[in-house]
Design an enzyme around this catalytic site. Structure first.
Site, mmCIF file in Angstrom:
data_model
loop_
_atom_site.group_PDB
_atom_site.id
_atom_site.type_symbol
_atom_site.label_atom_id
_atom_site.label_comp_id
_atom_site.label_asym_id
_atom_site.label_seq_id
_atom_site.Cartn_x
_atom_site.Cartn_y
_atom_site.Cartn_z
ATOM 1 N N CYS A 2 0.831 -1.198 0.000
ATOM 2 C CA CYS A 2 0.000 0.000 0.000
ATOM 3 C C CYS A 2 0.873 1.259 0.000
ATOM 4 C CB CYS A 2 -0.943 0.082 1.196
ATOM 5 S SG CYS A 2 -2.053 -1.299 1.331
ATOM 6 N N ARG A 27 4.142 -0.245 -4.836
ATOM 7 C CA ARG A 27 3.934 -0.780 -3.493
ATOM 8 C C ARG A 27 2.657 -1.608 -3.394
ATOM 9 N NH1 ARG A 27 6.909 1.707 0.606
ATOM 10 N NH2 ARG A 27 5.409 0.845 2.065
ATOM 11 N N TRP A 73 -2.766 -2.717 -1.728
ATOM 12 C CA TRP A 73 -2.440 -4.138 -1.897
ATOM 13 C C TRP A 73 -3.281 -4.847 -0.845
ATOM 14 C CZ3 TRP A 73 -0.354 -8.130 1.063
ATOM 15 C CH2 TRP A 73 0.154 -9.228 0.348
ATOM 16 N N ASN A 99 -1.898 1.968 5.765
ATOM 17 C CA ASN A 99 -0.982 0.911 5.315
ATOM 18 C C ASN A 99 -0.640 0.100 6.547
ATOM 19 O OD1 ASN A 99 1.090 -0.578 4.195
ATOM 20 N ND2 ASN A 99 2.563 1.120 4.168
ATOM 21 N N GLY A 100 -0.816 -1.221 6.479
ATOM 22 C CA GLY A 100 -0.512 -2.061 7.639
ATOM 23 C C GLY A 100 -1.676 -2.983 7.944
ATOM 24 N N GLU A 471 17.897 -17.599 -7.386
ATOM 25 C CA GLU A 471 17.488 -16.235 -7.735
ATOM 26 C C GLU A 471 17.018 -16.157 -9.194
ATOM 27 O OE1 GLU A 471 16.758 -13.646 -6.175
ATOM 28 O OE2 GLU A 471 17.026 -11.958 -7.549
ATOM 29 N N LYS A 475 13.319 -14.918 -10.225
ATOM 30 C CA LYS A 475 13.050 -13.823 -11.169
ATOM 31 C C LYS A 475 12.045 -14.273 -12.211
ATOM 32 C CE LYS A 475 14.119 -11.148 -9.462
ATOM 33 N NZ LYS A 475 14.747 -10.989 -8.198
ATOM 34 N N GLU A 478 8.436 -14.820 -10.674
ATOM 35 C CA GLU A 478 7.797 -13.579 -10.230
ATOM 36 C C GLU A 478 7.156 -12.792 -11.362
ATOM 37 O OE1 GLU A 478 11.176 -11.541 -8.233
ATOM 38 O OE2 GLU A 478 9.669 -11.098 -6.705
ATOM 39 N N HIS A 494 18.542 -36.545 -7.196
ATOM 40 C CA HIS A 494 17.755 -37.031 -6.055
ATOM 41 C C HIS A 494 16.266 -36.737 -6.218
ATOM 42 C CE1 HIS A 494 21.406 -38.070 -3.949
ATOM 43 N NE2 HIS A 494 21.890 -36.863 -4.218
ATOM 44 N N LYS A 593 6.202 -4.330 -3.719
ATOM 45 C CA LYS A 593 7.641 -4.136 -3.560
ATOM 46 C C LYS A 593 8.096 -4.333 -2.127
ATOM 47 C CE LYS A 593 11.713 -2.953 -5.051
ATOM 48 N NZ LYS A 593 12.415 -4.027 -5.783
#
Ligand code: M6R
Length: 598
Positions: A2, A27, A73, A99-100, A471, A475, A478, A494, A593
């Site tokens: 947010c 955000r 968000w 926000n929160g 990573e 990427k 995402e 394995h 983000k």
């Protein structure tokens, strides 16, 4: 998560707030809204991206010089017009953005409903507006303070009342910064939203509440009404750092900024030895524990390798979210490093606090200056990547690795180890090495064209490049929504080998150096099962060609730096695959983000 922006001044608020929202959209971006004071309070809000909501509801038709705005968000309540912020109480006198997460919202809602308050959203936030309404007896700030005292959880808020010519903002666990300028005041959950107006910032701390009044008068208090003296800090970021500068996406711009951002993290810190001007010594700690989330956790894995191999100090890595709840055996002999681009990740912050509580010395490796983790840690090493807007971390990730390398070398010096001058020399050459790798851009795009239709990818690497495999896979998933897994190459046999067939592209990190022969054997195993191989290989290594469907060449560098060099082609590969699929690279679905909730 947010974004909040607020304005109090003499200009029309709506265009300023809209620009601020656009800068904050990374955000969170499932709904947006704005409230402007104009005798009463005019509100426009809806589900959707900011520009779509603006097209539909024309924010600029809101007239007035004081307002608040929000990009959401969703946590509580699906994205919808009613759940979009700002929220109001029963009588519409108050508008609030948040926000929160308010943890005790259910109890509060039941109580308020029993007192006759009528709720109109599914959000946790709405309890705040009703609480303020309940306590309001002519003293707006007082009613906000009283309401906040009832809250358990996290918040960054901005709130206005139709009878008061002021914005009240407050924070607890969610970032909030106030921008000051002659005659005007701004507030935002992130300095980038207001940077175009002022670089002078006041960072609110938890439990603080501030009023933004006419003439740009800002007063900060604690919840018990005590006025606090706050420093005004000058932020070093520039406007062009938060704009696309001709690139199609922020992510692409940020990938290409890496030679420069790597220069910045090393600047002034790399001489014959390492000079880390941290406030306080790294000390004589017997063990290092690194906590982080997501990509920062991947850089932590590389950090462990670097710290142990260069300094001989034992190092461990934990997901911050696991560390905080597992009764960790941590104490005064430990150095706990918290890595975070945003400096606001809730789990990382909680892990840091837990480590402090148990007596460990803490060190923040953070990008955003003045962020909560940066301020909470005993010591800090800023990574100086500059603003990273693309949700997928790129330049912050590589700068974290170099910051950790500097810390590892600093620890090595403190333990009387001889510093390998060849490594230092390769570090100095690293920006040029990355510029060279970035020239492979077109070739990587062509590979992306060939593989974009696949639904699964495997990424394999060994040793210090096992995290590179993780990573690279992160990427891709995402931003392209393709399922991708990273593994240590030797683990393939394995289990994951069962997945290999001609429809499974396998990305190998196969540089010359430690473990090369073993990686080549793993490639043979994939080849034998008709898997498609993309190899990241060292320039001049011609033998790898016969095993690979595609080879991306990178210059040879010190093993310690190879994760930085190798991730660049993988960032580009993910970027181009997502772009080919027509996806919103900078704002992938469901992500945000900065993850300021648990
Ligand atoms: O701001 P932080 O570094 O603490 O963020 C941690 C993760 O949320 C972050 O790295 C996330 O995984 C990114 N989207 C990775 O691209």
């Amino acid at each position: 998560m947010c974004g909040i922006v607020a304005y109090m001044g003499s200009r029309q608020a709506a265009p300023l707030l809209l620009n601020g929202l656009r800068r904050l959209e990374y955000r969170g971006y499932d709904s947006a809204g704005m409230a402007v004071l104009n005798g009463g309070i005019d509100i426009r809000k809806d589900r959707g991206r900011i520009d779509d909501v603006n097209r539909e509801h024309d924010f600029s038709s809101l007239k007035g010089t004081l307002g608040i705005a929000h990009t959401r968000w969703a946590t509580h309540g699906e994205p919808s017009m009613k759940n979009a912020h700002p929220h109001t109480g029963c009588n519409g006198d108050i508008a609030l953005v948040h926000n929160g997460i308010i943890e005790n919202y259910k109890t509060l809602r039941e109580l308020l409903e029993s007192e006759g308050h009528v709720f109109s959203t599914d959000t946790d936030t709405e309890v705040l507006t009703h609480l303020i309404e309940k306590f309001y007896k002519g003293d707006f700030l007082g009613s906000v303070r009283k309401a906040l005292m009832q809250i358990r959880g996290t918040y960054g808020i901005a709130v206005i009342h139709k009878g008061c010519n002021e914005v009240v903002v407050a924070r607890n666990g969610s970032p909030l910064v106030i921008g000051v300028k002659r005659g005007e005041a701004f507030a935002a959950s992130d300095a980038s939203a207001i940077l175009e107006h002022t670089k002078k910032m006041i960072y609110l701390d938890d439990g603080e509440v501030a009023t933004l009044k006419p003439g740009g008068v800002v007063t900060v208090r604690n919840l018990f009404d005590k006025i606090l003296e706050k420093n005004i800090e000058e932020i070093g970021w520039n406007l062009d750092q938060i704009e696309k500068g001709g690139f199609r996406h922020f992510m692409l711009k940020e990938i290409f900024e890496q030679p420069e951002s790597i220069r910045n993290v090393m600047r002034g810190r790399l001489g014959k030895g390492i000079k880390l001007s941290i406030n306080g010594e790294l000390g004589d700690r017997k063990r290092v524990i690194i906590v982080a989330c997501g990509s920062s956790w991947h850089s932590a894995l590389i950090g462990r390798y670097l710290i142990e191999s260069l300094s001989g100090v034992p190092a461990e890595v934990d997901y911050a979210s696991e560390f905080r709840y597992r009764e960790p055996l941590v104490g005064k002999d430990d150095l706990v490093i918290a890595i975070s681009q945003s400096g606001e990740t809730a789990d990382t912050l909680a892990a840091l606090k837990e480590a402090k509580r148990r007596g460990a010395k803490t060190l923040g490796v953070v990008n955003v200056v003045g962020s909560t983790i940066a301020r909470e840690a005993d010591m800090g090493v800023y990574i100086h990547a500059g603003p990273e807007i693309g949700v997928a971390s790129t330049k912050a990730y590589t700068n974290q690795i170099i910051a950790l390398l500097l810390i590892a070398l600093d620890l090595a010096q403190k333990h009387g180890k001889k510093i390998n001058q060849r490594l230092l020399s390769d570090m100095r050459k690293l920006p040029a090495t990355l510029e060279h790798v970035l020239k492979e851009d077109k070739k990587i795009k062509a590979i992306a064209d060939r593989v974009a239709e696949h639904g699964n990818f495997l990424y394999l690497g060994r040793g210090i490049n096992y995290p590179t495999a993780l990573e690279g896979a992160l990427k891709l998933k995402e931003i392209s929504y393709i399922h991708a897994e990273g593994y240590p190459a030797a683990e393939m046999k394995h289990g994951p080998i069962a997945l290999i067939d001609e429809n499974m592209p396998v990305v190998f990190i196969a540089n010359k150096g430690k473990g090369y022969d073993k990686i080549v054997s793993n490639m043979e195993e994939v080849k034998a099962r008709r898997g498609k191989i993309i190899a990241i290989a060292t320039e001049g290594d011609n033998s790898i060609k016969s095993l690979s469907d595609w080879v991306i060449r990178v210059p040879r560098t010190a093993d310690e730096l190879s994760p930085v060099v190798n991730i660049i082609p993988l960032q580009l590969l993910a970027y181009y695959i997502a772009d080919i699929k027509g996806l919103d690279v900078d704002k992938p679905r469901n992500l945000a983000k900065s993850v300021t909730v648990e």
